[in-house]
Write an enzyme that holds these catalytic residues in place. Structure first.
Site, PDB file in Angstrom:
ATOM      1  N   ARG A  48      49.211 -68.058  -7.742  1.00 20.38           N
ATOM      2  CA  ARG A  48      47.987 -67.436  -7.221  1.00 20.38           C
ATOM      3  C   ARG A  48      46.849 -68.453  -7.199  1.00 20.38           C
ATOM      4  NH1 ARG A  48      48.638 -62.158 -10.829  1.00 20.38           N
ATOM      5  NH2 ARG A  48      48.855 -63.853 -12.312  1.00 20.38           N
ATOM      6  N   LYS A 106      63.288 -57.911 -14.782  1.00 17.85           N
ATOM      7  CA  LYS A 106      64.024 -56.669 -15.090  1.00 17.85           C
ATOM      8  C   LYS A 106      63.316 -55.433 -14.555  1.00 17.85           C
ATOM      9  CE  LYS A 106      61.546 -57.965 -18.831  1.00 17.85           C
ATOM     10  NZ  LYS A 106      61.426 -59.252 -19.469  1.00 17.85           N
ATOM     11  N   ASP A 202      60.764 -51.281 -21.518  1.00 17.33           N
ATOM     12  CA  ASP A 202      61.368 -52.596 -21.257  1.00 17.33           C
ATOM     13  C   ASP A 202      62.841 -52.575 -21.675  1.00 17.33           C
ATOM     14  OD1 ASP A 202      61.038 -55.706 -20.961  1.00 17.33           O
ATOM     15  OD2 ASP A 202      61.941 -55.408 -22.938  1.00 17.33           O
ATOM     16  N   LYS A 206      66.567 -52.856 -19.376  1.00 20.68           N
ATOM     17  CA  LYS A 206      67.688 -53.739 -19.730  1.00 20.68           C
ATOM     18  C   LYS A 206      68.955 -52.917 -19.998  1.00 20.68           C
ATOM     19  CE  LYS A 206      64.415 -57.064 -21.591  1.00 20.68           C
ATOM     20  NZ  LYS A 206      63.687 -57.466 -22.798  1.00 20.68           N
TER      21      LYS A 206
END
Ligand code: NAP
Length: 438
Positions: A48, A106, A202, A206
């Site tokens: 960015r 993920k 999270d 996974k």
């Protein structure tokens, strides 16, 4: 001597992981070329803010804000931006232009993996994501390749370092959740907004990936039952410790079959009691580990650093070399099989052991009434321990009961707990926690 071909590598992102990947690509160019059979030329790095300070020194002309052009001109694309957009669109552009893609994202895979896998299959390119689960630990390739001739029955994973650090801290110091979280934030193991970690999201992303590869069926985030660690108290940890257990946040994927032989996969994330001698109980701090049970291989454990720029870069480079070799050698490459077609089971169908803490009146016959109630609901008790508390100033006594059950269905356990709460001798149900490894 024949000239070695050059493959153009576009890197999207130059943060914690991306900067280390760039460093290794530049510093280890010769070694990577000899392992791959082609030179891997870093053609550009999309960011960015090109003039922001970076963790590693890089040629300034590699940095660009024009990710789209970079991707369209690459043989291999490494996506390490994170987030859903523009990562998703850039990966699709890369695939449609014939580039193989390596990602550690993920969150994106959990949300939109099936679209990306299908597009990659259609285009005949590789989409690899070893870094998306358990950072540096080679776990997806062993599941997909090394164990492809076996039948995996169960996967138990500590796949989130932040929550493992917090629970380990609570276990070793007796701290409450909020204090252990503050310590994790102070040491940089937890983000300012820790929601995705402590609520188990999270780990759930996974778990979906581990279950998909282990059971040859694509599972999405919505197939994963998810319970985080915010409700785990210092008292839970102390009671677990006293009974010989440790509490870990586990990502679990296991194949179950009902009495008629119908198979399904239970995919879930929740705080879990493990006997202190279980191999996963020895995973401390922010480390990760995945414990696999397979029909022929038996028990396997994979352990290592689940995050961090340099460790995660190792997993990214492994995928990159593998994808590059496939371009050099040709052929269909590695594909994932999705021929399992086993349905995801609701949490009610999960089968596990349970730990139940109860405060009860210390009266004759109480234990027998409780044991009978469990038996009536088809939940068999493995151990029941009673500790009596006697008030010095009064004859009244109360007792604490700690029950560990044999494996039972979640539905049967819920009905049992409901019935136990209705007994007049029960003062309170202090904890109900799932147990693995007994
Ligand atoms: P990070 O430090 O936040 O870095 C993100 C990088 O992407 C930055 O360089 C940023 O540019 C760039 N970026 C973000 N949005 C962009 C946009 N719209 N256009 C161009 N560039 C953009 O992230 P990270 O920790 O390296 O993680 C990267 C990925 O790896 C994530 O998917 C993460 O889940 C995964 N992962 C990370 C770890 C870990 O230990 N960190 C472990 C396993 C997997 P600027 O620098 O200019 O802001």
């Amino acid at each position: 001597m024949t000239q070695m071909r050059t493959l153009k590598v576009a890197l999207l992102g130059c943060g914690n992981v991306g900067a280390q990947v760039a460093r290794i690509l530049i510093d280890d160019a010769d070694a990577l070329a000899s392992r791959t059979g082609a030179r891997l030329e870093l053609s550009g790095i999309a960011v960015r803010t090109p003039d922001a300070r970076r963790d590693v020194e890089l040629p300034a002309d590699l940095l660009t804000t024009d990710a789209e052009s970079l991707v369209k001109d690459a043989d291999l694309v490494i996506e390490l931006m994170g987030g859903i957009e523009p990562a998703r669109s850039l990966i699709l552009t890369a695939i449609r232009h014939g580039a193989s893609v390596v990602t550690g994202n993920k969150a994106l895979l959990a949300q939109d993996g099936p679209t990306l896998y299908e597009e990659a299959d259609k285009a005949g390119v590789q989409l690899s994501y070893e870094a998306a689960v358990a950072g540096a630990i080679p776990i997806l390739r062993p599941i997909r390749d090394s164990l492809s001739g076996d039948r995996i029955t169960r996967v138990l994973g500590i796949v989130n370092g932040t929550t493992n650090f917090i629970l380990d801290q609570m276990d070793s110091t007796g701290a409450q959740f909020a204090d252990a979280l503050a310590e994790a934030q102070r040491l940089g193991y937890a983000e300012a907004d820790p929601t995705a970690d402590v609520e188990g999201l999270d780990a759930a992303a996974k778990a979906a990936i581990l279950a998909s590869l282990s059971f040859h069926t694509r599972f999405a985030l919505e197939d994963v039952y998810c319970e985080g660690i915010t409700g785990v108290t210092a008292a839970d940890i102390a009671a677990a410790k006293d009974a010989g257990f440790v509490i870990k946040l586990l990502a679990i994927a296991e194949k179950l079959s009902d009495s008629e032989g119908n198979e399904g996969v239970s995919v879930r994330v929740h705080p879990t009691l493990l006997p202190r001698e279980h191999p996963l109980a020895a995973v401390h701090g922010a480390f990760n580990a995945v414990f696999i049970e397979a029909e022929n291989a038996g028990e396997l454990m994979f352990y290592g650093q689940g995050a961090g720029g340099t460790p995660t870069a190792s997993a990214v480079l492994g995928d990159l070399v593998s994808a590059a070799r496939r371009i050099v050698l040709g052929g269909p490459g590695r594909t994932e099989t999705t021929t399992g077609h086993v349905p995801a089971l609701p949490i009610d169908a999960a089968v596990t052991s349970y730990y139940i803490g109860l405060d009860v009146a210390d009266q004759p016959g109480v234990l027998a009434r409780i044991a009978q109630l469990f038996a009536e609901h088809g939940v068999s008790i493995e151990t029941m321990r009673q500790t009596v508390h006697r008030e010095p100033s009064s004859p009244a006594t109360s007792a604490e009961l700690r029950i560990v059950t044999h494996r039972a269905s979640e539905a049967a356990l819920a009905a049992t707990v409901q019935a136990v709460k209705g007994l007049d001798v029960i003062t309170s149900v202090t904890s109900v926690l799932r147990v693995e490894g007994v």
